[in-house]
Write a protein that holds these residues in place. Sequence first.
Motif, PDB file in Angstrom:
ATOM      1  N   LEU A 299       0.822  -1.211   0.000  1.00 31.62           N
ATOM      2  CA  LEU A 299       0.000   0.000   0.000  1.00 31.62           C
ATOM      3  C   LEU A 299       0.859   1.266   0.000  1.00 31.62           C
ATOM      4  O   LEU A 299       0.443   2.299  -0.531  1.00 31.62           O
ATOM      5  CB  LEU A 299      -0.935   0.003   1.211  1.00 31.62           C
ATOM      6  CG  LEU A 299      -2.054  -1.044   1.205  1.00 31.62           C
ATOM      7  CD1 LEU A 299      -2.873  -0.963   2.478  1.00 31.62           C
ATOM      8  CD2 LEU A 299      -2.947  -0.879  -0.021  1.00 31.62           C
ATOM      9  N   SER A 300       2.053   1.176   0.575  1.00 29.33           N
ATOM     10  CA  SER A 300       2.939   2.344   0.589  1.00 29.33           C
ATOM     11  C   SER A 300       3.599   2.577  -0.767  1.00 29.33           C
ATOM     12  O   SER A 300       4.115   3.662  -1.016  1.00 29.33           O
ATOM     13  CB  SER A 300       4.019   2.167   1.663  1.00 29.33           C
ATOM     14  OG  SER A 300       4.892   1.099   1.336  1.00 29.33           O
ATOM     15  N   ARG A 301       3.580   1.562  -1.651  1.00 33.59           N
ATOM     16  CA  ARG A 301       4.255   1.687  -2.948  1.00 33.59           C
ATOM     17  C   ARG A 301       3.296   1.704  -4.134  1.00 33.59           C
ATOM     18  O   ARG A 301       3.663   2.168  -5.210  1.00 33.59           O
ATOM     19  CB  ARG A 301       5.215   0.503  -3.141  1.00 33.59           C
ATOM     20  CG  ARG A 301       6.290   0.348  -2.079  1.00 33.59           C
ATOM     21  CD  ARG A 301       7.369   1.394  -2.195  1.00 33.59           C
ATOM     22  NE  ARG A 301       8.526   1.081  -1.358  1.00 33.59           N
ATOM     23  CZ  ARG A 301       9.640   0.543  -1.803  1.00 33.59           C
ATOM     24  NH1 ARG A 301       9.771   0.250  -3.087  1.00 33.59           N
ATOM     25  NH2 ARG A 301      10.636   0.284  -0.981  1.00 33.59           N
ATOM     26  N   VAL A 302       2.081   1.169  -3.966  1.00 29.69           N
ATOM     27  CA  VAL A 302       1.198   0.985  -5.111  1.00 29.69           C
ATOM     28  C   VAL A 302       0.761   2.321  -5.715  1.00 29.69           C
ATOM     29  O   VAL A 302       0.535   2.421  -6.938  1.00 29.69           O
ATOM     30  CB  VAL A 302      -0.040   0.142  -4.707  1.00 29.69           C
ATOM     31  CG1 VAL A 302      -0.951   0.915  -3.767  1.00 29.69           C
ATOM     32  CG2 VAL A 302      -0.805  -0.322  -5.936  1.00 29.69           C
ATOM     33  N   GLY A 303       0.657   3.364  -4.914  1.00 26.51           N
ATOM     34  CA  GLY A 303       0.258   4.670  -5.437  1.00 26.51           C
ATOM     35  C   GLY A 303       1.256   5.205  -6.444  1.00 26.51           C
ATOM     36  O   GLY A 303       0.867   5.739  -7.496  1.00 26.51           O
TER      37      GLY A 303
ATOM     38  N   LEU B 297       4.880 -12.717  -3.504  1.00 29.32           N
ATOM     39  CA  LEU B 297       3.519 -13.209  -3.736  1.00 29.32           C
ATOM     40  C   LEU B 297       2.497 -12.086  -3.601  1.00 29.32           C
ATOM     41  O   LEU B 297       1.523 -12.031  -4.356  1.00 29.32           O
ATOM     42  CB  LEU B 297       3.205 -14.336  -2.743  1.00 29.32           C
ATOM     43  CG  LEU B 297       3.927 -15.655  -2.977  1.00 29.32           C
ATOM     44  CD1 LEU B 297       3.685 -16.616  -1.820  1.00 29.32           C
ATOM     45  CD2 LEU B 297       3.475 -16.286  -4.290  1.00 29.32           C
ATOM     46  N   GLY B 298       2.707 -11.196  -2.634  1.00 28.52           N
ATOM     47  CA  GLY B 298       1.783 -10.076  -2.467  1.00 28.52           C
ATOM     48  C   GLY B 298       1.788  -9.147  -3.660  1.00 28.52           C
ATOM     49  O   GLY B 298       0.730  -8.688  -4.118  1.00 28.52           O
ATOM     50  N   ILE B 299       2.964  -8.870  -4.206  1.00 29.37           N
ATOM     51  CA  ILE B 299       3.063  -7.999  -5.385  1.00 29.37           C
ATOM     52  C   ILE B 299       2.403  -8.658  -6.596  1.00 29.37           C
ATOM     53  O   ILE B 299       1.668  -8.008  -7.353  1.00 29.37           O
ATOM     54  CB  ILE B 299       4.538  -7.670  -5.670  1.00 29.37           C
ATOM     55  CG1 ILE B 299       5.108  -6.802  -4.552  1.00 29.37           C
ATOM     56  CG2 ILE B 299       4.683  -6.952  -7.007  1.00 29.37           C
ATOM     57  CD1 ILE B 299       6.598  -6.599  -4.637  1.00 29.37           C
ATOM     58  N   LEU B 300       2.653  -9.957  -6.783  1.00 34.14           N
ATOM     59  CA  LEU B 300       2.015 -10.670  -7.893  1.00 34.14           C
ATOM     60  C   LEU B 300       0.501 -10.678  -7.735  1.00 34.14           C
ATOM     61  O   LEU B 300      -0.238 -10.548  -8.721  1.00 34.14           O
ATOM     62  CB  LEU B 300       2.550 -12.104  -7.963  1.00 34.14           C
ATOM     63  CG  LEU B 300       4.027 -12.252  -8.353  1.00 34.14           C
ATOM     64  CD1 LEU B 300       4.462 -13.704  -8.255  1.00 34.14           C
ATOM     65  CD2 LEU B 300       4.273 -11.721  -9.764  1.00 34.14           C
ATOM     66  N   PHE B 301       0.032 -10.839  -6.505  1.00 34.02           N
ATOM     67  CA  PHE B 301      -1.408 -10.826  -6.249  1.00 34.02           C
ATOM     68  C   PHE B 301      -2.017  -9.470  -6.588  1.00 34.02           C
ATOM     69  O   PHE B 301      -3.038  -9.390  -7.281  1.00 34.02           O
ATOM     70  CB  PHE B 301      -1.663 -11.172  -4.780  1.00 34.02           C
ATOM     71  CG  PHE B 301      -3.072 -10.915  -4.330  1.00 34.02           C
ATOM     72  CD1 PHE B 301      -4.111 -11.709  -4.763  1.00 34.02           C
ATOM     73  CD2 PHE B 301      -3.350  -9.869  -3.460  1.00 34.02           C
ATOM     74  CE1 PHE B 301      -5.415 -11.469  -4.344  1.00 34.02           C
ATOM     75  CE2 PHE B 301      -4.640  -9.622  -3.039  1.00 34.02           C
ATOM     76  CZ  PHE B 301      -5.680 -10.425  -3.481  1.00 34.02           C
ATOM     77  N   PHE B 302      -1.382  -8.398  -6.128  1.00 31.21           N
ATOM     78  CA  PHE B 302      -1.898  -7.065  -6.412  1.00 31.21           C
ATOM     79  C   PHE B 302      -1.859  -6.774  -7.906  1.00 31.21           C
ATOM     80  O   PHE B 302      -2.789  -6.178  -8.455  1.00 31.21           O
ATOM     81  CB  PHE B 302      -1.092  -6.015  -5.640  1.00 31.21           C
ATOM     82  CG  PHE B 302      -1.802  -5.471  -4.444  1.00 31.21           C
ATOM     83  CD1 PHE B 302      -2.404  -4.234  -4.467  1.00 31.21           C
ATOM     84  CD2 PHE B 302      -1.896  -6.226  -3.288  1.00 31.21           C
ATOM     85  CE1 PHE B 302      -3.071  -3.727  -3.362  1.00 31.21           C
ATOM     86  CE2 PHE B 302      -2.555  -5.738  -2.171  1.00 31.21           C
ATOM     87  CZ  PHE B 302      -3.150  -4.490  -2.205  1.00 31.21           C
ATOM     88  N   SER B 303      -0.792  -7.190  -8.571  1.00 28.32           N
ATOM     89  CA  SER B 303      -0.689  -6.965 -10.012  1.00 28.32           C
ATOM     90  C   SER B 303      -1.800  -7.694 -10.751  1.00 28.32           C
ATOM     91  O   SER B 303      -2.409  -7.148 -11.683  1.00 28.32           O
ATOM     92  CB  SER B 303       0.677  -7.436 -10.510  1.00 28.32           C
ATOM     93  OG  SER B 303       1.728  -6.737  -9.875  1.00 28.32           O
TER      94      SER B 303
ATOM     95  N   VAL C  78      -4.745  -8.541  -9.543  1.00 24.92           N
ATOM     96  CA  VAL C  78      -6.027  -7.879  -9.251  1.00 24.92           C
ATOM     97  C   VAL C  78      -6.183  -6.618 -10.094  1.00 24.92           C
ATOM     98  O   VAL C  78      -7.261  -6.344 -10.640  1.00 24.92           O
ATOM     99  CB  VAL C  78      -6.116  -7.553  -7.746  1.00 24.92           C
ATOM    100  CG1 VAL C  78      -7.311  -6.643  -7.464  1.00 24.92           C
ATOM    101  CG2 VAL C  78      -6.240  -8.831  -6.936  1.00 24.92           C
ATOM    102  N   ILE C  79      -5.101  -5.848 -10.220  1.00 17.62           N
ATOM    103  CA  ILE C  79      -5.154  -4.624 -11.014  1.00 17.62           C
ATOM    104  C   ILE C  79      -5.472  -4.937 -12.472  1.00 17.62           C
ATOM    105  O   ILE C  79      -6.295  -4.271 -13.116  1.00 17.62           O
ATOM    106  CB  ILE C  79      -3.823  -3.855 -10.898  1.00 17.62           C
ATOM    107  CG1 ILE C  79      -3.659  -3.277  -9.491  1.00 17.62           C
ATOM    108  CG2 ILE C  79      -3.759  -2.725 -11.928  1.00 17.62           C
ATOM    109  CD1 ILE C  79      -2.303  -2.659  -9.245  1.00 17.62           C
ATOM    110  N   VAL C  80      -4.832  -5.990 -13.011  1.00 14.96           N
ATOM    111  CA  VAL C  80      -5.067  -6.369 -14.404  1.00 14.96           C
ATOM    112  C   VAL C  80      -6.502  -6.859 -14.599  1.00 14.96           C
ATOM    113  O   VAL C  80      -7.169  -6.516 -15.584  1.00 14.96           O
ATOM    114  CB  VAL C  80      -4.064  -7.453 -14.832  1.00 14.96           C
ATOM    115  CG1 VAL C  80      -4.410  -8.000 -16.217  1.00 14.96           C
ATOM    116  CG2 VAL C  80      -2.653  -6.889 -14.850  1.00 14.96           C
ATOM    117  N   ILE C  81      -6.999  -7.646 -13.660  1.00 14.19           N
ATOM    118  CA  ILE C  81      -8.370  -8.166 -13.777  1.00 14.19           C
ATOM    119  C   ILE C  81      -9.383  -7.027 -13.722  1.00 14.19           C
ATOM    120  O   ILE C  81     -10.350  -6.994 -14.507  1.00 14.19           O
ATOM    121  CB  ILE C  81      -8.630  -9.193 -12.659  1.00 14.19           C
ATOM    122  CG1 ILE C  81      -7.811 -10.468 -12.916  1.00 14.19           C
ATOM    123  CG2 ILE C  81     -10.117  -9.537 -12.579  1.00 14.19           C
ATOM    124  CD1 ILE C  81      -7.833 -11.443 -11.765  1.00 14.19           C
ATOM    125  N   ILE C  82      -9.175  -6.073 -12.814  1.00 18.94           N
ATOM    126  CA  ILE C  82     -10.071  -4.919 -12.736  1.00 18.94           C
ATOM    127  C   ILE C  82     -10.012  -4.103 -14.023  1.00 18.94           C
ATOM    128  O   ILE C  82     -11.041  -3.651 -14.543  1.00 18.94           O
ATOM    129  CB  ILE C  82      -9.709  -4.045 -11.527  1.00 18.94           C
ATOM    130  CG1 ILE C  82     -10.005  -4.794 -10.228  1.00 18.94           C
ATOM    131  CG2 ILE C  82     -10.472  -2.722 -11.559  1.00 18.94           C
ATOM    132  CD1 ILE C  82      -9.568  -4.061  -8.983  1.00 18.94           C
TER     133      ILE C  82
END
Length: 324
Positions: A95-99, A292-298, A300-304
Amino acid sequence: MLIWTVLRRLIYSIILVVAVLVLNFLLIHLAPGDPADVIAGEMGGATEEVMASIRKAYGLDQPLYVQLWVYLKNAAGGDLGQSFFYNAPVLDLILSRVGATLLLVFTALGFAIVAGTALGVIASRKPTGIVSNLVTVLSVIGYSAPIFWTGIMLIIVFASLIPLFPISNMYDVTKDVGPVGYVFDVAHHLVLPAFTLGIVYLAQYSRLTRASMLEVLGSDYIRTARAKGVSERKVYGRHALRNAVLPIITIAGLQFGGIVSGAVLVETVFNWPGLGTLAFDSILARDYPTILGILFFSAVIVIIANLITDLLYRVADPRIRMAK
């Protein structure tokens, strides 16, 4: 009808997210190497007893299927684990880096779509003219050049030879410029990374727009509009471009995953404090939970992004909304 479509897409997306979680977990944990060795290396070495306690503390002594089940159960509750390397919750790190990553990606994508579409429309007006050929040549060069090479060349030209832009970080930590000055400072630091990431996709969108416009301009309804005396500006803007932009919407959604992965290289070159640099450091440290967390967020972003693309396609093309 639209609500049912969205609900069905959401169900497919949830299934896809679970599949991505399982696949990423298996691939990461089946790779050679032991994160306990990395943790022990940070401590300056450790005995077998200490190594065993490290594995037990992080659950690495459990069978793989047990680790997978625990990870999926925790992820469903929003807990992505504790970082081995940073010793902090993975969710807080992301969350501190995704922005910063989203700012870079959306700026680069917006620049690529707007500039690429404009160049494609200009090139389609005279397909054999000098401008069209120039756009084609520049598109081939922009698409062929590796992202990291483009970034390095821009640093040499616009940060060394002509010092116009900064080469690293998201803002200047040594200056206290206030909220407005902070926005301009971030924009100043964003120019080179966003241009580096967007130039590849700009080339694709310009070629795609040119081809789509030429195809649409040869349609019967375009000839009918011209025969009725409709101005060329309305022919291009209201009739041709609206239909030619449909493939661009599709490609933009499909390429969103690629531009997120391309951000890893750009962030590394420009030391941009986003998920790319976090992923790079975590891979070197074999920090499984953070990777794994970064891959998960990536994912989710692609699916959205794909879901939004599908909805935009229905808005742009009435034929899809009316189709049963």
